[in-house]
Design a protein around this motif. Sequence first.
Motif, PDB file in Angstrom:
ATOM      1  N   GLN A 132      15.175 -30.665  15.265  1.00  0.00           N
ATOM      2  CA  GLN A 132      16.452 -30.549  14.555  1.00  0.00           C
ATOM      3  C   GLN A 132      16.423 -31.284  13.214  1.00  0.00           C
ATOM      4  O   GLN A 132      16.963 -30.809  12.220  1.00  0.00           O
ATOM      5  CB  GLN A 132      17.586 -31.092  15.441  1.00  0.00           C
ATOM      6  CG  GLN A 132      18.979 -30.873  14.887  1.00  0.00           C
ATOM      7  CD  GLN A 132      19.309 -29.393  14.661  1.00  0.00           C
ATOM      8  OE1 GLN A 132      18.766 -28.510  15.319  1.00  0.00           O
ATOM      9  NE2 GLN A 132      20.187 -29.131  13.708  1.00  0.00           N
ATOM     10  N   VAL A 133      15.729 -32.422  13.173  1.00  0.00           N
ATOM     11  CA  VAL A 133      15.698 -33.196  11.930  1.00  0.00           C
ATOM     12  C   VAL A 133      15.025 -32.403  10.804  1.00  0.00           C
ATOM     13  O   VAL A 133      15.411 -32.483   9.633  1.00  0.00           O
ATOM     14  CB  VAL A 133      15.024 -34.576  12.167  1.00  0.00           C
ATOM     15  CG1 VAL A 133      13.547 -34.418  12.505  1.00  0.00           C
ATOM     16  CG2 VAL A 133      15.211 -35.496  10.986  1.00  0.00           C
ATOM     17  N   ASP A 134      14.031 -31.587  11.165  1.00  0.00           N
ATOM     18  CA  ASP A 134      13.357 -30.766  10.157  1.00  0.00           C
ATOM     19  C   ASP A 134      14.242 -29.600   9.727  1.00  0.00           C
ATOM     20  O   ASP A 134      14.239 -29.203   8.563  1.00  0.00           O
ATOM     21  CB  ASP A 134      12.031 -30.244  10.710  1.00  0.00           C
ATOM     22  CG  ASP A 134      11.017 -31.370  10.890  1.00  0.00           C
ATOM     23  OD1 ASP A 134      10.967 -32.251  10.017  1.00  0.00           O
ATOM     24  OD2 ASP A 134      10.289 -31.363  11.895  1.00  0.00           O
ATOM     25  N   VAL A 135      15.011 -29.062  10.677  1.00  0.00           N
ATOM     26  CA  VAL A 135      15.954 -27.981  10.348  1.00  0.00           C
ATOM     27  C   VAL A 135      16.976 -28.519   9.346  1.00  0.00           C
ATOM     28  O   VAL A 135      17.276 -27.886   8.329  1.00  0.00           O
ATOM     29  CB  VAL A 135      16.668 -27.483  11.621  1.00  0.00           C
ATOM     30  CG1 VAL A 135      17.771 -26.493  11.273  1.00  0.00           C
ATOM     31  CG2 VAL A 135      15.665 -26.860  12.589  1.00  0.00           C
ATOM     32  N   GLU A 136      17.483 -29.705   9.633  1.00  0.00           N
ATOM     33  CA  GLU A 136      18.532 -30.268   8.769  1.00  0.00           C
ATOM     34  C   GLU A 136      18.013 -30.559   7.361  1.00  0.00           C
ATOM     35  O   GLU A 136      18.723 -30.387   6.386  1.00  0.00           O
ATOM     36  CB  GLU A 136      19.113 -31.531   9.407  1.00  0.00           C
ATOM     37  CG  GLU A 136      20.101 -31.173  10.508  1.00  0.00           C
ATOM     38  CD  GLU A 136      20.341 -32.293  11.494  1.00  0.00           C
ATOM     39  OE1 GLU A 136      19.957 -33.440  11.211  1.00  0.00           O
ATOM     40  OE2 GLU A 136      20.900 -31.997  12.572  1.00  0.00           O
ATOM     41  N   ARG A 137      16.769 -30.969   7.261  1.00  0.00           N
ATOM     42  CA  ARG A 137      16.218 -31.266   5.942  1.00  0.00           C
ATOM     43  C   ARG A 137      16.216 -30.005   5.082  1.00  0.00           C
ATOM     44  O   ARG A 137      16.671 -30.008   3.948  1.00  0.00           O
ATOM     45  CB  ARG A 137      14.801 -31.826   6.078  1.00  0.00           C
ATOM     46  CG  ARG A 137      14.289 -32.391   4.783  1.00  0.00           C
ATOM     47  CD  ARG A 137      12.846 -32.823   4.867  1.00  0.00           C
ATOM     48  NE  ARG A 137      12.626 -33.899   5.812  1.00  0.00           N
ATOM     49  CZ  ARG A 137      11.843 -33.798   6.875  1.00  0.00           C
ATOM     50  NH1 ARG A 137      11.216 -32.675   7.145  1.00  0.00           N
ATOM     51  NH2 ARG A 137      11.667 -34.811   7.676  1.00  0.00           N
ATOM     52  N   SER A 138      15.760 -28.879   5.651  1.00  0.00           N
ATOM     53  CA  SER A 138      15.768 -27.626   4.882  1.00  0.00           C
ATOM     54  C   SER A 138      17.177 -27.165   4.575  1.00  0.00           C
ATOM     55  O   SER A 138      17.421 -26.561   3.542  1.00  0.00           O
ATOM     56  CB  SER A 138      15.129 -26.482   5.651  1.00  0.00           C
ATOM     57  OG  SER A 138      13.898 -26.780   6.080  1.00  0.00           O
ATOM     58  N   GLN A 139      18.085 -27.436   5.508  1.00  0.00           N
ATOM     59  CA  GLN A 139      19.445 -26.918   5.312  1.00  0.00           C
ATOM     60  C   GLN A 139      20.096 -27.486   4.066  1.00  0.00           C
ATOM     61  O   GLN A 139      20.845 -26.798   3.398  1.00  0.00           O
ATOM     62  CB  GLN A 139      20.310 -27.185   6.547  1.00  0.00           C
ATOM     63  CG  GLN A 139      20.238 -26.004   7.494  1.00  0.00           C
ATOM     64  CD  GLN A 139      20.884 -26.282   8.835  1.00  0.00           C
ATOM     65  OE1 GLN A 139      21.191 -27.421   9.167  1.00  0.00           O
ATOM     66  NE2 GLN A 139      21.080 -25.237   9.611  1.00  0.00           N
ATOM     67  N   GLU A 140      19.802 -28.734   3.754  1.00  0.00           N
ATOM     68  CA  GLU A 140      20.380 -29.284   2.528  1.00  0.00           C
ATOM     69  C   GLU A 140      19.923 -28.446   1.324  1.00  0.00           C
ATOM     70  O   GLU A 140      20.721 -28.052   0.478  1.00  0.00           O
ATOM     71  CB  GLU A 140      19.962 -30.743   2.308  1.00  0.00           C
ATOM     72  CG  GLU A 140      20.645 -31.284   1.061  1.00  0.00           C
ATOM     73  CD  GLU A 140      20.131 -32.611   0.543  1.00  0.00           C
ATOM     74  OE1 GLU A 140      19.106 -33.122   1.017  1.00  0.00           O
ATOM     75  OE2 GLU A 140      20.773 -33.110  -0.402  1.00  0.00           O
ATOM     76  N   PHE A 141      18.644 -28.128   1.264  1.00  0.00           N
ATOM     77  CA  PHE A 141      18.120 -27.376   0.112  1.00  0.00           C
ATOM     78  C   PHE A 141      18.654 -25.945   0.112  1.00  0.00           C
ATOM     79  O   PHE A 141      18.815 -25.325  -0.933  1.00  0.00           O
ATOM     80  CB  PHE A 141      16.592 -27.382   0.125  1.00  0.00           C
ATOM     81  CG  PHE A 141      16.005 -28.772   0.183  1.00  0.00           C
ATOM     82  CD1 PHE A 141      16.577 -29.810  -0.547  1.00  0.00           C
ATOM     83  CD2 PHE A 141      14.878 -29.053   0.954  1.00  0.00           C
ATOM     84  CE1 PHE A 141      16.049 -31.106  -0.498  1.00  0.00           C
ATOM     85  CE2 PHE A 141      14.343 -30.333   1.005  1.00  0.00           C
ATOM     86  CZ  PHE A 141      14.921 -31.359   0.281  1.00  0.00           C
ATOM     87  N   ARG A 142      18.926 -25.428   1.297  1.00  0.00           N
ATOM     88  CA  ARG A 142      19.383 -24.030   1.398  1.00  0.00           C
ATOM     89  C   ARG A 142      20.853 -23.853   1.061  1.00  0.00           C
ATOM     90  O   ARG A 142      21.368 -22.740   1.071  1.00  0.00           O
ATOM     91  CB  ARG A 142      19.049 -23.474   2.779  1.00  0.00           C
ATOM     92  CG  ARG A 142      17.582 -23.197   2.830  1.00  0.00           C
ATOM     93  CD  ARG A 142      17.085 -22.582   4.093  1.00  0.00           C
ATOM     94  NE  ARG A 142      15.750 -22.081   3.822  1.00  0.00           N
ATOM     95  CZ  ARG A 142      15.460 -20.830   3.572  1.00  0.00           C
ATOM     96  NH1 ARG A 142      16.400 -19.920   3.553  1.00  0.00           N
ATOM     97  NH2 ARG A 142      14.226 -20.464   3.317  1.00  0.00           N
ATOM     98  N   LYS A 143      21.526 -24.959   0.751  1.00  0.00           N
ATOM     99  CA  LYS A 143      22.909 -24.825   0.249  1.00  0.00           C
ATOM    100  C   LYS A 143      22.911 -24.285  -1.178  1.00  0.00           C
ATOM    101  O   LYS A 143      23.957 -23.923  -1.707  1.00  0.00           O
ATOM    102  CB  LYS A 143      23.611 -26.188   0.262  1.00  0.00           C
ATOM    103  CG  LYS A 143      23.955 -26.694   1.650  1.00  0.00           C
ATOM    104  CD  LYS A 143      24.894 -27.896   1.577  1.00  0.00           C
ATOM    105  CE  LYS A 143      24.331 -29.039   0.767  1.00  0.00           C
ATOM    106  NZ  LYS A 143      25.190 -30.208   0.644  1.00  0.00           N
ATOM    107  N   CYS A 144      21.738 -24.256  -1.804  1.00  0.00           N
ATOM    108  CA  CYS A 144      21.641 -23.831  -3.215  1.00  0.00           C
ATOM    109  C   CYS A 144      22.256 -22.444  -3.411  1.00  0.00           C
ATOM    110  O   CYS A 144      21.945 -21.506  -2.685  1.00  0.00           O
ATOM    111  CB  CYS A 144      20.175 -23.819  -3.640  1.00  0.00           C
ATOM    112  SG  CYS A 144      19.955 -23.141  -5.300  1.00  0.00           S
ATOM    113  N   ILE A 145      23.130 -22.324  -4.411  1.00  0.00           N
ATOM    114  CA  ILE A 145      23.759 -21.029  -4.725  1.00  0.00           C
ATOM    115  C   ILE A 145      23.100 -20.370  -5.942  1.00  0.00           C
ATOM    116  O   ILE A 145      23.603 -19.377  -6.460  1.00  0.00           O
ATOM    117  CB  ILE A 145      25.277 -21.180  -4.965  1.00  0.00           C
ATOM    118  CG1 ILE A 145      25.564 -22.164  -6.118  1.00  0.00           C
ATOM    119  CG2 ILE A 145      25.993 -21.601  -3.694  1.00  0.00           C
ATOM    120  CD1 ILE A 145      27.027 -22.200  -6.560  1.00  0.00           C
TER     121      ILE A 145
END
Length: 248
Positions: A132-145
């Motif tokens: 989950q910690v690795d999923v969350e790390r990518s999720q921050e970057f994937r907020k990019c619009i």
Amino acid sequence: MSYQAKLRVWRGDAGSGELRDFDVEANDGEVVLDLIHRLQATQAPDLAVRWNCKAGKCGSCSAEVNGRPRLLCMTRMSVFEPDEVITVTPMRTFPVIRDLVTDVSYNYTKAREIPSFTPPPELKPGEYRMRQVDVERSQEFRKCIECFLCQNTCHVIRDHDENKAAFAGPRYLMRIAELEMHPLDVADRRNEAQTEHGLGYCNITKCCTEVCPENIHITDNALIPMKERVADRRYDPIVWLGNKLFRH
Ligand code: SF4
Ligand code: F3S
Ligand code: FES
């Protein structure tokens, strides 16, 4: 409350242009994009502006307001004084097409230059497992619009067209960092980040982070960790070997 706001808008094309002054009605709760639309509807029907969602999610309405890179749809009129002149100009880093619309194809070129996600060949779809910690790390970057405000702001290319060929910009260096930190990505992206995508040009001024409307910590969470990984690989063979052996 309704009042006449003072708008100064850049009008022109790739060849030439100038700032023009307009008085435009403003009402409670409106954003700069509302006034640009009213200006189009009442005084300047041929004014070019790119927009789509009016909710800060499509990344289309990027421009500069009083010299600061912003989304027009997320910039409230209430942050300005009623008698203040509000200057709206196109993003400076990209070539103007017309009025507030710029040619952002540089960004798509850079996106295409990054090799895509490369999972281990022995894993089939459905067999990918992540913590989950690795999923969350990518999720921050994937907020990019993909508004490109960070690209527009970075001094490496803002007034230096000549650096564009060698520098991918914060948005795409962040993409490389996201893939490099992805536990299932087996491509080694560190050398390319430095040699092909210009990571070394970034001197951590953090201007990209300051303008990101999604509040992504581009510098602290993507660029600096990526620089550390490049340094590890370049200058410490033991760390490099350790990373290779134990990263998955
Ligand atoms: Fe826009 Fe932020 Fe994505 Fe840069 S990282 S393109 S500023 S949303
Ligand atoms: Fe540019 Fe951001 Fe680095 S503004 S210099 S990419 S920290
Ligand atoms: Fe979509 Fe502003 S119109 S982000």
